[in-house]
Design an enzyme around this catalytic site. Structure first.
Site, PDB file in Angstrom:
ATOM      1  N   ASP A 264      41.839  46.094  41.290  1.00  0.00           N
ATOM      2  CA  ASP A 264      41.043  45.199  41.858  1.00  0.00           C
ATOM      3  C   ASP A 264      41.888  44.709  43.170  1.00  0.00           C
ATOM      4  OD1 ASP A 264      38.986  43.839  42.868  1.00  0.00           O
ATOM      5  OD2 ASP A 264      38.853  42.476  40.975  1.00  0.00           O
TER       6      ASP A 264
ATOM      7  N   LYS B 282      35.759  39.041  51.600  1.00  0.00           N
ATOM      8  CA  LYS B 282      36.522  38.098  51.989  1.00  0.00           C
ATOM      9  C   LYS B 282      37.487  38.479  53.245  1.00  0.00           C
ATOM     10  CE  LYS B 282      35.743  36.685  48.166  1.00  0.00           C
ATOM     11  NZ  LYS B 282      35.682  35.708  46.888  1.00  0.00           N
TER      12      LYS B 282
ATOM     13  N   TRP C 159      39.773  36.839  36.794  1.00  0.00           N
ATOM     14  CA  TRP C 159      38.560  36.344  37.448  1.00  0.00           C
ATOM     15  C   TRP C 159      37.438  36.459  36.353  1.00  0.00           C
ATOM     16  CZ3 TRP C 159      34.814  39.981  40.465  1.00  0.00           C
ATOM     17  CH2 TRP C 159      33.855  39.370  41.232  1.00  0.00           C
TER      18      TRP C 159
ATOM     19  N   ALA D  13      40.622  42.619  46.403  1.00  0.00           N
ATOM     20  CA  ALA D  13      39.437  41.708  46.704  1.00  0.00           C
ATOM     21  C   ALA D  13      40.096  41.035  48.154  1.00  0.00           C
ATOM     22  CB  ALA D  13      38.734  40.935  45.817  1.00  0.00           C
TER      23      ALA D  13
END
Ligand SMILES: Cc1ncc(COP(=O)(O)O)c(C=O)c1O
Length: 399
Positions: free
Chosen positions: A211, A246, A130, A213
């Site tokens: 990470d 999200k 990302w 998300a």
């Protein structure tokens, strides 16, 4: 003073969004920006979130600061969601959680605590990763290096190359991993590959910085956290940055958490006190609203059930779109295999076309994806999949 500054070209994705907004063609399709969209092309407020917000507004009696570590109830609800309610790390005394402004805040705090503990640390990031990982981690003063992750030939993970790169890292190196729904490629490790990676990380004494998300948007809540739970059970130290943007649809409320596992109770306490000091120097106190909503949703049985249902429908919609787009592309571009799109997870897919073809899609067909051909599958709608596949066929020269 500011006359010395050179103007910076805006972030590619923001420029893409501006171009999309300015496009008056009714057929336009936005596959650029990374937010979930429903069948009407909207990013709705989840019903469970709305209900928790209403309860919060009715019952809230103060706007006084919550404190630099955030809302204790949110932190412990997040620990249970991320690690699972019965995970041994929860009772180990080695886990500390700090509420952060979104996954970005958590990533930055994670980078800062790593740099504080070990200033010369190098973070090894997947290629691609990302884009915002670079300023978030690099901006904290950590050096970044790449390891090969994606295999354009299969649309999956190039596990052999990844393993070989990680095998060469020195003890203490930091490895950034995406727990699930890899952004930007949608290519994830299998459970067997995670187990193999765990052994490697253990053997080489590396620090995993994970990470997450998109928990719940790939397979389901537990499966998407598989790597975190496995690593947390087996390793002395793990750092996890988690976002609620999200899966709770709370993007603008800036809601996330940093979970840090240290090797001893005392080390965890020391890390927490350092994280508090770091947070005080950046945002001082985290925003409350999103965390209070997440806490409300996760601790009320009815709201939790409703949220899990809404999350499942988002996930099912994405999976169905992936299957439909593969079918349409098979029909319109039979010479090329796009079946990898159905094997990938989460909102993103690396489509694998050239930048020139991406730009042609944009100019001739009003279809917007980033230049590297990352597309947000959730930006498609059943009624424009056919249009999309025809446009791709034309651009690829099969039309
Ligand atoms: C891989 C990844 N990590 C972290 C985040 C953090 O998001 P936020 O700061 O909005 O919670 C995102 C958001 O797009 C992401 O894709």
């Amino acid at each position: 003073m500011f006359e010395r500054l050179e103007p910076i070209t805006p972030d590619g994705i923001l420029a893409l969004l501006a171009a999309y907004r300015a496009d008056a063609d009714p057929r336009k399709v936005d596959l650029g920006i990374g937010v979930y969209r429903d069948e009407h092309g909207e990013t709705p407020i989840l019903e469970a979130v709305r209900a928790a917000e209403n309860a919060l507004h009715a019952g809230q009696t103060t706007k006084a600061y919550v404190g630099p570590t955030g809302l204790a109830g949110f932190n412990s609800a997040m620990e249970q969601l991320v690690f699972g309610a019965s995970h041994p790390v929860l009772a180990s005394g080695r886990l500390r959680t700090v509420q952060a402004p979104g996954g970005c805040g958590a990533l930055r705090l994670g980078a800062e605590i790593i740099r504080t503990a070990s200033p010369r640390s190098v973070v090894h990031v997947p290629t691609p990763t990302w884009a915002n990982h670079v300023p978030l981690l690099g901006g904290a003063g950590l050096a970044l290096e790449d390891y090969q992750y994606f295999d354009p030939a299969t649309g999956g993970v190039h596990f052999a190359a990844m393993r070989a790169a990680i095998e060469r890292l020195p003890a203490g190196a930091v490895v950034l991993l995406h727990a699930s729904c890899h952004n930007p490629t949608g290519a994830d490790l299998s459970t067997e590959q995670w187990r193999e990676l765990l052994e490697l990380v253990k053997r080489r004494s590396l620090l995993p910085f994970i990470d997450m998300a998109y928990q719940g948007l790939g397979e389901e809540l537990d499966a998407d956290a598989y790597a975190i739970r496995l690593f947390a059970a087996e390793l002395p130290e793990v750092v996890c940055a988690v976002s609620c943007s999200k899966n709770f649809g709370l993007y603008r409320e800036r809601t996330g958490a940093l979970h840090l596992i240290a090797s001893t109770h005392a080390a965890a306490d020391a890390a927490l006190s350092n994280m508090v000091k770091i947070a005080r120097g950046i945002w001082s106190m985290p925003p409350d609203h999103g965390a209070a909503v997440v806490h409300g949703v996760l601790t009320d049985a009815a709201l939790r059930k409703s949220w899990e249902g809404e999350l499942a429908s988002m996930r099912i919609r994405i999976t169905a779109l992936r299957a439909a787009v593969v079918r349409a592309l098979r029909e319109h571009c039979p010479q090329r295999d796009f079946s990898f799109i159905a094997r990938q997870r989460g909102m993103f897919s690396y489509f694998g076309i050239t930048t020139a073809q991406v730009r042609e899609l944009r100019a001739r067909h009003h279809i917007y994806m980033t230049d590297d051909s990352r597309m947000n599958v959730a930006g498609l709608r059943e009624e424009n999949i056919e249009y999309f596949a025809q446009a791709v066929a034309e651009v690829l020269g099969h039309g």
